[in-house]
Scaffold this motif. Sequence first.
Motif, mmCIF file in Angstrom:
data_model
loop_
_atom_site.group_PDB
_atom_site.id
_atom_site.type_symbol
_atom_site.label_atom_id
_atom_site.label_comp_id
_atom_site.label_asym_id
_atom_site.label_seq_id
_atom_site.Cartn_x
_atom_site.Cartn_y
_atom_site.Cartn_z
ATOM 1 N N SER A 1 0.815 -1.204 0.000
ATOM 2 C CA SER A 1 0.000 0.000 0.000
ATOM 3 C C SER A 1 0.856 1.265 0.000
ATOM 4 O O SER A 1 1.983 1.269 0.489
ATOM 5 C CB SER A 1 -0.920 0.023 1.230
ATOM 6 O OG SER A 1 -1.880 -1.007 1.166
ATOM 7 N N LYS A 2 0.270 2.320 -0.557
ATOM 8 C CA LYS A 2 0.927 3.627 -0.578
ATOM 9 C C LYS A 2 -0.006 4.659 0.036
ATOM 10 O O LYS A 2 -1.161 4.789 -0.383
ATOM 11 C CB LYS A 2 1.293 4.049 -2.006
ATOM 12 C CG LYS A 2 1.990 5.419 -2.081
ATOM 13 C CD LYS A 2 2.362 5.792 -3.494
ATOM 14 C CE LYS A 2 3.511 4.954 -4.005
ATOM 15 N NZ LYS A 2 4.800 5.291 -3.315
ATOM 16 N N LEU A 3 0.501 5.360 1.025
ATOM 17 C CA LEU A 3 -0.212 6.479 1.624
ATOM 18 C C LEU A 3 0.389 7.761 1.069
ATOM 19 O O LEU A 3 1.577 8.021 1.240
ATOM 20 C CB LEU A 3 -0.081 6.445 3.144
ATOM 21 C CG LEU A 3 -0.721 7.611 3.908
ATOM 22 C CD1 LEU A 3 -2.236 7.618 3.713
ATOM 23 C CD2 LEU A 3 -0.376 7.548 5.391
ATOM 24 N N GLN A 4 -0.443 8.552 0.390
ATOM 25 C CA GLN A 4 0.000 9.824 -0.176
ATOM 26 C C GLN A 4 -0.725 10.962 0.547
ATOM 27 O O GLN A 4 -1.929 10.873 0.802
ATOM 28 C CB GLN A 4 -0.310 9.880 -1.671
ATOM 29 C CG GLN A 4 0.483 8.870 -2.488
ATOM 30 C CD GLN A 4 -0.007 8.808 -3.918
ATOM 31 O OE1 GLN A 4 -1.071 8.269 -4.200
ATOM 32 N NE2 GLN A 4 0.772 9.375 -4.827
ATOM 33 N N ILE A 5 0.021 12.015 0.850
ATOM 34 C CA ILE A 5 -0.503 13.110 1.659
ATOM 35 C C ILE A 5 -0.224 14.416 0.947
ATOM 36 O O ILE A 5 0.910 14.684 0.527
ATOM 37 C CB ILE A 5 0.151 13.125 3.049
ATOM 38 C CG1 ILE A 5 -0.076 11.772 3.745
ATOM 39 C CG2 ILE A 5 -0.371 14.273 3.886
ATOM 40 C CD1 ILE A 5 0.857 11.515 4.898
ATOM 41 N N ALA A 6 -1.258 15.231 0.796
ATOM 42 C CA ALA A 6 -1.104 16.563 0.222
ATOM 43 C C ALA A 6 -1.591 17.582 1.236
ATOM 44 O O ALA A 6 -2.590 17.374 1.927
ATOM 45 C CB ALA A 6 -1.902 16.682 -1.068
ATOM 46 N N GLY A 7 -0.875 18.704 1.323
ATOM 47 C CA GLY A 7 -1.253 19.756 2.250
ATOM 48 C C GLY A 7 -0.702 19.532 3.642
ATOM 49 O O GLY A 7 0.053 18.597 3.893
ATOM 50 N N TRP A 8 -1.095 20.424 4.535
ATOM 51 C CA TRP A 8 -0.671 20.354 5.942
ATOM 52 C C TRP A 8 -1.921 20.438 6.802
ATOM 53 O O TRP A 8 -2.721 21.357 6.670
ATOM 54 C CB TRP A 8 0.286 21.505 6.264
ATOM 55 C CG TRP A 8 0.677 21.571 7.699
ATOM 56 C CD1 TRP A 8 1.385 20.642 8.408
ATOM 57 C CD2 TRP A 8 0.374 22.624 8.630
ATOM 58 N NE1 TRP A 8 1.541 21.057 9.718
ATOM 59 C CE2 TRP A 8 0.926 22.263 9.867
ATOM 60 C CE3 TRP A 8 -0.311 23.827 8.516
ATOM 61 C CZ2 TRP A 8 0.823 23.068 10.995
ATOM 62 C CZ3 TRP A 8 -0.423 24.640 9.636
ATOM 63 C CH2 TRP A 8 0.151 24.258 10.860
ATOM 64 N N ASN A 9 -2.097 19.452 7.695
ATOM 65 C CA ASN A 9 -3.374 19.324 8.409
ATOM 66 C C ASN A 9 -3.429 20.069 9.745
ATOM 67 O O ASN A 9 -4.370 19.887 10.514
ATOM 68 C CB ASN A 9 -3.717 17.851 8.628
ATOM 69 C CG ASN A 9 -2.731 17.136 9.555
ATOM 70 O OD1 ASN A 9 -2.046 17.754 10.363
ATOM 71 N ND2 ASN A 9 -2.652 15.820 9.441
ATOM 72 N N GLY A 10 -2.466 20.913 10.029
ATOM 73 C CA GLY A 10 -2.437 21.616 11.309
ATOM 74 C C GLY A 10 -3.697 22.432 11.568
ATOM 75 O O GLY A 10 -4.129 23.217 10.729
ATOM 76 N N GLY A 11 -4.290 22.221 12.714
ATOM 77 C CA GLY A 11 -5.472 22.983 13.097
ATOM 78 C C GLY A 11 -6.759 22.523 12.451
ATOM 79 O O GLY A 11 -7.748 23.268 12.442
ATOM 80 N N TYR A 12 -6.771 21.278 11.945
ATOM 81 C CA TYR A 12 -8.008 20.825 11.297
ATOM 82 C C TYR A 12 -9.132 20.678 12.329
ATOM 83 O O TYR A 12 -8.901 20.371 13.495
ATOM 84 C CB TYR A 12 -7.782 19.510 10.547
ATOM 85 C CG TYR A 12 -7.537 18.288 11.400
ATOM 86 C CD1 TYR A 12 -8.595 17.476 11.811
ATOM 87 C CD2 TYR A 12 -6.251 17.911 11.777
ATOM 88 C CE1 TYR A 12 -8.385 16.351 12.576
ATOM 89 C CE2 TYR A 12 -6.023 16.784 12.551
ATOM 90 C CZ TYR A 12 -7.093 16.007 12.947
ATOM 91 O OH TYR A 12 -6.879 14.886 13.714
ATOM 92 N N THR A 13 -10.358 20.907 11.860
ATOM 93 C CA THR A 13 -11.523 20.817 12.734
ATOM 94 C C THR A 13 -12.494 19.732 12.317
ATOM 95 O O THR A 13 -13.430 19.422 13.060
ATOM 96 C CB THR A 13 -12.281 22.162 12.754
ATOM 97 O OG1 THR A 13 -12.649 22.523 11.416
ATOM 98 C CG2 THR A 13 -11.407 23.264 13.350
ATOM 99 N N ARG A 14 -12.282 19.163 11.136
ATOM 100 C CA ARG A 14 -13.199 18.146 10.633
ATOM 101 C C ARG A 14 -12.490 17.265 9.628
ATOM 102 O O ARG A 14 -11.622 17.741 8.885
ATOM 103 C CB ARG A 14 -14.407 18.818 9.961
ATOM 104 C CG ARG A 14 -15.466 17.859 9.437
ATOM 105 C CD ARG A 14 -16.644 18.634 8.860
ATOM 106 N NE ARG A 14 -17.685 17.738 8.386
ATOM 107 C CZ ARG A 14 -18.804 18.139 7.789
ATOM 108 N NH1 ARG A 14 -19.029 19.444 7.607
ATOM 109 N NH2 ARG A 14 -19.705 17.266 7.380
ATOM 110 N N VAL A 15 -12.838 15.980 9.618
ATOM 111 C CA VAL A 15 -12.291 15.036 8.645
ATOM 112 C C VAL A 15 -13.456 14.311 7.976
ATOM 113 O O VAL A 15 -14.365 13.822 8.650
ATOM 114 C CB VAL A 15 -11.352 14.006 9.310
ATOM 115 C CG1 VAL A 15 -10.893 12.964 8.288
ATOM 116 C CG2 VAL A 15 -10.159 14.699 9.940
ATOM 117 N N ILE A 16 -13.414 14.241 6.654
ATOM 118 C CA ILE A 16 -14.416 13.502 5.885
ATOM 119 C C ILE A 16 -13.734 12.296 5.252
ATOM 120 O O ILE A 16 -12.723 12.437 4.546
ATOM 121 C CB ILE A 16 -15.047 14.378 4.799
ATOM 122 C CG1 ILE A 16 -15.835 15.516 5.451
ATOM 123 C CG2 ILE A 16 -15.967 13.554 3.889
ATOM 124 C CD1 ILE A 16 -16.359 16.532 4.480
ATOM 125 N N ALA A 17 -14.249 11.107 5.523
ATOM 126 C CA ALA A 17 -13.699 9.874 4.971
ATOM 127 C C ALA A 17 -14.446 9.508 3.695
ATOM 128 O O ALA A 17 -15.677 9.571 3.637
ATOM 129 C CB ALA A 17 -13.807 8.742 5.980
#
Length: 404
Positions: A330-346
């Motif tokens: 598997s490959k996990l790819q991440i874009a952006g910086w999540n600092g201070g996030y208030t919500r996550v949508i799966a």
Amino acid sequence: MPEIVNGGIVIVGGGQAAASMAAKLRAEGYDGALTIIGEEPVAPYQRPPLSKAYLLGEMPLERLTLRAPAYWAEQNVTLRLGEPALRIDPAARVVHTAKAGIRYDQLALCTGADPKRLPAALGGDLGNVFTIRTLADIEALQPQMAAGKRLVVIGGGYIGLEAAAVARKLGLDVVLVQASERILRRVACRETADAVRALHQAQGVTIREGTGLRTLRGEGVVDSVELVDGTVLPADLVVVGIGVTPSVRLAEEAGLVLGDGIVTDAQGRTSDPHIWSAGDCAEIDLHGARMRLESVGNAIDMGELVARNMLGAAETYQPKPWFWSDMFASKLQIAGWNGGYTRVIAKDVDGESFWYFREDHLIAVDALDAPRAYMVGKRLIEAGSDVTPVEIEAAADLKSLMRR
């Protein structure tokens, strides 16, 4: 007394930022003296594959190096390898090594970061206790990665998880220990951590969260790991992946301003007008927050920006963070910086993806085996899109978000 030689533009450090900076200087037309001072005895190479394909034995050394051996000579770049920089004299503009004083017109500190190690009081000085940061680290670890051996990994960040995955693929029995309540706590949301945990557990990795290390045991060589909750885990070897600290000794002794790393302005210059910094050791501004970005993308982009600014471009650095991690197939790819996030949508469209919002503003995406989600998320983030949480939730075709 060692002789003083002219180094022109001098870069201290032998990693991705240093290599990218040197290559960009030549590409931009700089034809003066150019020197790279590297502590390791090998030419600049990639670090991310060390805990992945290289440790697994799937990548030969020649593919690990960033440039063909002939490149540096062809570009007239002087490599002073295996020659650590000992100190900087900012007034004289000289970097001292054991062999010479290298005078610089401009200096760049690309000194990276060092892995945190366990103190001797906790058994960190025992044999078969490893960190993963350099080629030498992997050359020491690889012979011990034999099927049937018992590995305990201390730390549930990306390095620890990647090492655990490689070890399982090689047939070792693996237990990963995370002191906090969950893996990836510092860098990812709970939803991403849950997906990564399930991936590892499906491959036979035992993950123990919420209990820390009490001590390593053994006579000369580690033979077991005692946890805070009293559990004792048998161990033939231990990999410690508990983070890094920026390598700032040279900068500190030279009187440069420090924060979490070497403080740089918007152009990559330090508090000394003749000294610059880039890569894992450099503290930058990202959306109003001062931080370091430990990533290949940052090392390349900032290294190239500093090269242009050394030549007078006066460009402002605008980081566009991206990361990746390979675990099992598997490959996990991440874009952006999540600092201070208030919500996550799966989302489970074309793989698993997790979309981070700060209020109603998309700031990051984690994509596990979901390259389309990564591509779409990266473009939306870099474009400053006003895509809403409702639109992400409703999207059956993620590419449609690009056409809104």
